[in-house]
Scaffold this motif. Sequence first.
Motif, PDB file in Angstrom:
ATOM      1  N   PHE A  57       0.613  -1.142  -0.037  1.00  0.00           N
ATOM      2  CA  PHE A  57      -0.104  -0.125  -0.122  1.00  0.00           C
ATOM      3  C   PHE A  57       0.913   1.306   0.090  1.00  0.00           C
ATOM      4  N   ASN A  58       0.535   2.191   1.022  1.00  0.00           N
ATOM      5  CA  ASN A  58       1.587   3.343   0.602  1.00  0.00           C
ATOM      6  C   ASN A  58       2.720   3.559   1.655  1.00  0.00           C
ATOM      7  N   PRO A  59       4.098   2.988   1.622  1.00  0.00           N
ATOM      8  CA  PRO A  59       4.955   2.972   2.346  1.00  0.00           C
ATOM      9  C   PRO A  59       5.506   4.410   2.616  1.00  0.00           C
TER      10      PRO A  59
ATOM     11  N   THR B 167     -11.020  14.731   2.338  1.00  0.00           N
ATOM     12  CA  THR B 167      -9.715  14.518   1.491  1.00  0.00           C
ATOM     13  C   THR B 167      -9.881  13.026   1.555  1.00  0.00           C
ATOM     14  N   GLY B 168      -8.519  12.678   0.607  1.00  0.00           N
ATOM     15  CA  GLY B 168      -8.263  11.179   0.010  1.00  0.00           C
ATOM     16  C   GLY B 168      -7.845  10.520   1.506  1.00  0.00           C
ATOM     17  N   VAL B 169      -8.115   9.209   1.337  1.00  0.00           N
ATOM     18  CA  VAL B 169      -7.633   8.162   2.323  1.00  0.00           C
ATOM     19  C   VAL B 169      -6.815   6.993   1.927  1.00  0.00           C
TER      20      VAL B 169
ATOM     21  N   PRO C   7       9.051  15.698  -6.045  1.00  0.00           N
ATOM     22  CA  PRO C   7       8.251  14.456  -5.363  1.00  0.00           C
ATOM     23  C   PRO C   7       6.920  14.710  -5.721  1.00  0.00           C
ATOM     24  N   ASN C   8       6.042  13.613  -6.009  1.00  0.00           N
ATOM     25  CA  ASN C   8       4.653  13.594  -6.371  1.00  0.00           C
ATOM     26  C   ASN C   8       3.691  13.052  -5.208  1.00  0.00           C
ATOM     27  N   ASN C   9       4.393  12.206  -4.437  1.00  0.00           N
ATOM     28  CA  ASN C   9       3.660  11.450  -3.231  1.00  0.00           C
ATOM     29  C   ASN C   9       3.489  12.393  -2.068  1.00  0.00           C
TER      30      ASN C   9
ATOM     31  N   GLY D 219      -7.177  11.072 -11.733  1.00  0.00           N
ATOM     32  CA  GLY D 219      -6.702   9.899 -11.785  1.00  0.00           C
ATOM     33  C   GLY D 219      -6.697   9.199 -10.162  1.00  0.00           C
ATOM     34  N   ASP D 220      -7.011  10.203  -9.329  1.00  0.00           N
ATOM     35  CA  ASP D 220      -6.979   9.735  -7.812  1.00  0.00           C
ATOM     36  C   ASP D 220      -8.331   9.202  -7.473  1.00  0.00           C
ATOM     37  N   ILE D 221      -8.410   8.129  -6.513  1.00  0.00           N
ATOM     38  CA  ILE D 221      -9.636   7.786  -6.043  1.00  0.00           C
ATOM     39  C   ILE D 221      -9.812   8.175  -4.731  1.00  0.00           C
TER      40      ILE D 221
ATOM     41  N   ALA E 268       3.630  25.916   0.223  1.00  0.00           N
ATOM     42  CA  ALA E 268       2.642  25.104   0.906  1.00  0.00           C
ATOM     43  C   ALA E 268       2.277  23.781   0.259  1.00  0.00           C
ATOM     44  N   LEU E 269       1.976  22.844   1.078  1.00  0.00           N
ATOM     45  CA  LEU E 269       1.260  21.649   0.310  1.00  0.00           C
ATOM     46  C   LEU E 269       0.082  21.918  -0.172  1.00  0.00           C
ATOM     47  N   THR E 270      -0.008  21.444  -1.380  1.00  0.00           N
ATOM     48  CA  THR E 270      -1.376  21.549  -2.144  1.00  0.00           C
ATOM     49  C   THR E 270      -2.077  20.226  -1.768  1.00  0.00           C
ATOM     50  N   VAL E 271      -3.294  20.447  -1.095  1.00  0.00           N
ATOM     51  CA  VAL E 271      -4.271  19.311  -0.732  1.00  0.00           C
ATOM     52  C   VAL E 271      -5.227  18.912  -2.101  1.00  0.00           C
ATOM     53  N   PHE E 272      -4.889  18.068  -2.708  1.00  0.00           N
ATOM     54  CA  PHE E 272      -5.712  17.980  -4.101  1.00  0.00           C
ATOM     55  C   PHE E 272      -7.145  17.192  -3.458  1.00  0.00           C
ATOM     56  N   GLY E 273      -8.146  18.089  -3.292  1.00  0.00           N
ATOM     57  CA  GLY E 273      -9.426  17.750  -3.212  1.00  0.00           C
ATOM     58  C   GLY E 273     -10.068  17.702  -1.932  1.00  0.00           C
TER      59      GLY E 273
HETATM   60  C1  UD1 Z   1       0.500   6.914  -5.776  1.00  0.00           C
HETATM   61  C2  UD1 Z   1       0.513   6.328  -7.089  1.00  0.00           C
HETATM   62  C3  UD1 Z   1       0.122   4.810  -6.794  1.00  0.00           C
HETATM   63  C4  UD1 Z   1       1.397   4.220  -6.000  1.00  0.00           C
HETATM   64  C5  UD1 Z   1       1.137   4.988  -4.809  1.00  0.00           C
HETATM   65  C6  UD1 Z   1       2.318   4.676  -3.595  1.00  0.00           C
HETATM   66  C7  UD1 Z   1      -0.599   8.090  -8.472  1.00  0.00           C
HETATM   67  C8  UD1 Z   1      -1.894   8.549  -9.308  1.00  0.00           C
HETATM   68  N1  UD1 Z   1      -0.652   6.967  -7.900  1.00  0.00           N
HETATM   69  O1  UD1 Z   1      -0.632   6.738  -5.380  1.00  0.00           O
HETATM   70  O2  UD1 Z   1       0.070   4.407  -8.102  1.00  0.00           O
HETATM   71  O3  UD1 Z   1       1.190   2.824  -5.768  1.00  0.00           O
HETATM   72  O4  UD1 Z   1       1.618   6.321  -5.096  1.00  0.00           O
HETATM   73  O5  UD1 Z   1       3.572   4.936  -4.151  1.00  0.00           O
HETATM   74  O6  UD1 Z   1       0.451   8.593  -8.690  1.00  0.00           O
HETATM   75  N2  UD1 Z   1      -1.994  14.242  -1.772  1.00  0.00           N
HETATM   76  C9  UD1 Z   1      -2.185  15.533  -1.852  1.00  0.00           C
HETATM   77  N3  UD1 Z   1      -1.460  16.608  -1.959  1.00  0.00           N
HETATM   78  C10 UD1 Z   1      -0.031  16.064  -2.590  1.00  0.00           C
HETATM   79  C11 UD1 Z   1       0.156  14.835  -2.840  1.00  0.00           C
HETATM   80  C12 UD1 Z   1      -0.594  13.906  -2.630  1.00  0.00           C
HETATM   81  O7  UD1 Z   1      -3.447  15.978  -1.306  1.00  0.00           O
HETATM   82  O8  UD1 Z   1       0.726  16.837  -2.710  1.00  0.00           O
HETATM   83  C13 UD1 Z   1      -3.097  13.234  -1.529  1.00  0.00           C
HETATM   84  C14 UD1 Z   1      -3.450  12.554  -2.941  1.00  0.00           C
HETATM   85  O9  UD1 Z   1      -4.581  13.271  -3.459  1.00  0.00           O
HETATM   86  C15 UD1 Z   1      -4.240  11.293  -2.354  1.00  0.00           C
HETATM   87  C16 UD1 Z   1      -2.879  11.095  -1.134  1.00  0.00           C
HETATM   88  O10 UD1 Z   1      -2.593  12.412  -0.779  1.00  0.00           O
HETATM   89  O11 UD1 Z   1      -5.421  11.392  -1.664  1.00  0.00           O
HETATM   90  C17 UD1 Z   1      -2.020   9.950  -1.189  1.00  0.00           C
HETATM   91  O12 UD1 Z   1      -1.146  10.488  -2.478  1.00  0.00           O
HETATM   92  P1  UD1 Z   1       0.198   9.903  -3.181  1.00  0.00           P
HETATM   93  O13 UD1 Z   1       1.066   9.699  -1.883  1.00  0.00           O
HETATM   94  O14 UD1 Z   1       0.575  10.193  -4.217  1.00  0.00           O
HETATM   95  O15 UD1 Z   1      -0.394   8.266  -3.031  1.00  0.00           O
HETATM   96  P2  UD1 Z   1      -1.386   7.646  -3.879  1.00  0.00           P
HETATM   97  O16 UD1 Z   1      -2.311   8.562  -4.609  1.00  0.00           O
HETATM   98  O17 UD1 Z   1      -2.090   6.493  -3.261  1.00  0.00           O
END
Ligand code: UD1
Length: 337
Positions: free
Chosen positions: A177-179, A227-229, A196-198, A293-295, A213-218
């Motif tokens: 899941f999310n390490p 917010t996303g879980v 970074p994207n995560n 693309g986010d769930i 600032a951190l952008t909270v996506f939704g």
């Molecule tokens: C991402 C990957 C997924 C991968 C997982 C773990 C995408 C579309 N999916 O998913 O394939 O298995 O990482 O490495 O990239 N968020 C914010 N602001 C930010 C960054 C994230 O609000 O600046 C939110 C996202 O909308 C999400 C949550 O934080 O709700 C987690 O995001 P992220 O860490 O990117 O992980 P995943 O979306 O689970």
Amino acid sequence: MTILLTGGAGYIGTHTCVALLELGYDIIVADNYINSTPLAIDRVKEITGKNFKSYDVDVCDIPGMERVFEENKIDAVIHFAGLKAVGESCAIPLRYYRNNLDSTLTLLECMQKYGVRNFVFSSSATVYGTSQNMPLDEKEPTGCTNPYGWTKYMIEQILRDTAAADPEFSAVLLRYFNPIGAHESGLIGEDPNGIPNNLMPRILNTAAGKMKALTVFGNDYPTPDGTGVRDYIHVCDLAEGHAAAIKYAVEHKGAEAINLGTGNGYSVFEMIHTFEEVNHTPVPYTLEPRRPGDIATCYASPEKAEKCLGWKAKRGLAEMCRDAWNWQQKNPNGYKA
Ligand code: UD1
Ligand code: NAD
């Protein structure tokens, strides 16, 4: 028992090196450092006080990998090596398919040639695609939404076919899941290339003042606070899951997919607030639209891991936030000086 870790210099690989060495296993690392550095290997040695061989080799390189198998008596393999950025995989899909599939095929052919039959694979919860049946268990149908995910999906199938053709072969397909987080020493941790994207690396950049600032996506998802879980798991728990998977692979034949998650879902706001509280450091944020693309929600059923591997995540969100920040503070530029 000697375990080969491909991609062992990376984020999850280094933490798994430490866990395995501490349990008394012998290890060998094969990495071409495309997304890591030999310094990470030195840090593993520093933490554990143990020495081991590491090869600077591309896992797609057949003669190079044959040398690794020729020179060592390997009992099991953990295959971390791979490219993992979802966005990049959409931009340069062929590079992802070539690297992730070719490395796996080369490795499997070497294993066949040298009679090594225990394989643990870094798969991902991304193979559950957009499924909304939470918690996700391993019987859930799989399907992906991007080339990175498809490489994981295809490799899982390659491993199932390999196990079906050889009754002595065993493969554990670990769906992470999310390490997040880092070793408590602060000597190893996640060091992403570029921006970074995560979520956690972006929280760290914000807390460190590299991002304003951190952008909270939704904040309009159907979740308790909008917010996303996600199911965040401490990388050291994940590493220990690999040791349990090796034991399972040695004792059982066939291919088995197993989730590595905690079973708990945390929202983006919960993560920000926990981080601020534990580390006494503010994380300013702005609200932005949903990221395409986010769930809304994604978390694991950890039951099969507990039943098959006797493994369960032990560390909570506070520890994940504390250890991530400790790594960031001790290494403001990652492994770069
Ligand atoms: C991402 C990957 C997924 C991968 C997982 C773990 C995408 C579309 N999916 O998913 O394939 O298995 O990482 O490495 O990239 N968020 C914010 N602001 C930010 C960054 C994230 O609000 O600046 C939110 C996202 O909308 C999400 C949550 O934080 O709700 C987690 O995001 P992220 O860490 O990117 O992980 P995943 O979306 O689970
Ligand atoms: P990472 O990028 O830190 O580590 C991957 C390592 O593999 C790097 O050291 C890189 O140099 C090496 N590598 C890549 N291609 C190689 C090749 N052809 N030959 C030799 N070495 C090569 O990534 P990580 O976070 O440690 O992830 C490890 C594995 O777990 C990857 O397969 C990834 O897809 C998977 N995974 C990661 C996550 C996550 O959120 N970190 C989630 C699910 C699955």
